[in-house]
Write an enzyme that holds these catalytic residues in place. Sequence first.
Site, PDB file in Angstrom:
ATOM      1  N   HIS A 107       0.799  -1.229   0.000  1.00 41.59           N
ATOM      2  CA  HIS A 107       0.000   0.000   0.000  1.00 41.59           C
ATOM      3  C   HIS A 107       0.829   1.274   0.000  1.00 41.59           C
ATOM      4  CE1 HIS A 107      -2.882  -3.010   1.722  1.00 41.59           C
ATOM      5  NE2 HIS A 107      -3.714  -2.383   0.894  1.00 41.59           N
ATOM      6  N   ASP A 209      29.752 -30.847  21.196  1.00 37.17           N
ATOM      7  CA  ASP A 209      29.839 -32.202  20.664  1.00 37.17           C
ATOM      8  C   ASP A 209      30.984 -32.335  19.658  1.00 37.17           C
ATOM      9  OD1 ASP A 209      29.566 -34.728  19.673  1.00 37.17           O
ATOM     10  OD2 ASP A 209      27.556 -34.454  18.857  1.00 37.17           O
ATOM     11  N   HIS A 212      31.488 -36.432  17.920  1.00 35.40           N
ATOM     12  CA  HIS A 212      31.026 -36.942  16.630  1.00 35.40           C
ATOM     13  C   HIS A 212      32.095 -36.873  15.550  1.00 35.40           C
ATOM     14  CE1 HIS A 212      30.740 -32.692  15.531  1.00 35.40           C
ATOM     15  NE2 HIS A 212      30.541 -33.062  14.280  1.00 35.40           N
ATOM     16  N   HIS A 217      33.211 -37.200  10.652  1.00 34.35           N
ATOM     17  CA  HIS A 217      34.129 -36.487   9.762  1.00 34.35           C
ATOM     18  C   HIS A 217      35.432 -37.257   9.530  1.00 34.35           C
ATOM     19  CE1 HIS A 217      31.337 -33.251  10.169  1.00 34.35           C
ATOM     20  NE2 HIS A 217      31.678 -32.944  11.409  1.00 34.35           N
ATOM     21  N   ASP A 348      27.370 -33.143   8.638  1.00 35.53           N
ATOM     22  CA  ASP A 348      26.487 -32.755   9.729  1.00 35.53           C
ATOM     23  C   ASP A 348      25.039 -32.645   9.262  1.00 35.53           C
ATOM     24  OD1 ASP A 348      28.537 -32.548  11.644  1.00 35.53           O
ATOM     25  OD2 ASP A 348      29.027 -30.526  10.982  1.00 35.53           O
TER      26      ASP A 348
END
Length: 440
Positions: A107, A209, A212, A217, A348
Amino acid sequence: MAVDADYLHSLVNWNQGSIGPEIFISDEIYKLEQERIFGRSWLFLAHDSMIPNPHDFFATYMGGDPVLVVRQPDGSVKAFLNACRHRGMRVCRAEEGNTRSFMCTYHGWTYDSAGKLQSVPNQEDAYFGKLSLEDNGLIQVAQVDSYKGMIFGNFDPTAPPLHDYLGDLKYYIDGWVDHAEGGIEVLPGAIKWTINANWKLAAEQFAGDTYHATTTHLSSLLSFGPGFDAKDGAHVSLREGHGESFLFERHTRFEDDPLGQYNEEKRRIARERVGDRADMVANFNAFPNFSGLPGSANIRVWHPKGPNKFEIWSFTVVEKNAPEEAKRAQQISASFTEGAAGVVETDDGENWGMISGVLEQGYQARKMAWNYEMGLGTEREHPDFPGEYHDSFFGEAGQRGFYRRWLEFMTTEAWPVIPPEERNGTADAVTAGSNTGGAR
């Protein structure tokens, strides 16, 4: 089941290392997060280098709400909802730029760069001169502040100052933003991509973390070398909900290129400024959704888009006074490893998406409590590292601390103040001595 305090406490037993996965998939919990987490936390908006000039702006989000972060003519920064007061249409569709005004294309209501309503089409004929421009400016973010050039905003006017909110994390932030005179800058060009998962899976991983990495990896670690194990580092959990894991030794992977050569040359100066923190390779999460990998010159924000979807916005960070060839090399390196198609990052995203697929489609899996017991009971105080310190690169103290704070926000009507006696470490003391070294 009603999402009340008793229900949330039944899901989040952080002190016992047990979390119910319903918090990652429930629509009701997600909606409550928008109010109590993202409506009350200090959220990362931008870095000073992203909006250096008057009327520069950057469009981002605070939770699910679109906001504009704008440099004012006096050098200050304001942030406001990117939503017109008339029908809620975005007043800016661009991602960034420089402008003195924002116009809603529905508008035509037009606002200046401070969020003030300046003009309305046919104001006299349509509103008979009764519309108040002053009362219809863009909704302001209640608090905007910065630390070492990083700009944060908070919708809650009752929240404590940013300096208090960051707490002991400032000690660790200083370890990577203060390596050289001039500080850091964020290079142009955010990388953005979508993951079909809950935002907390990413935030908790960066809160601590590192466990992992040697599985998830493994292929990239074998390529980059050298690897690491638990004894090579440590992790800390901070009472404010922040967490960080760090290796004590930094290895230069690119010794023959401008980035590697620059890093080696600057290391002496960095050690003089921040001590052994200059050599630490870390991952961190500032509660709730601002994370980074300072060792990879990468910061990112996890923008929630629903209980089972979030966007990753990733930025490359360099020393402001670094030579251009080193900055370019760093950007290529960060994109290669941590970009949307990075050799590390894609691992990930695949994990998070598969976890959420199990929760979204199943029933029994949503009833199974997840185990967060790693390192439980091994915390201690450390003379150099503020926070709850753990003598291992692997652990889940950061995740437990994250969910402790999450639960406090989610189950309180007023802003959840941390009692002074529960705060870890002495952030002000160690930050004042910025060259405090770390243990080896």
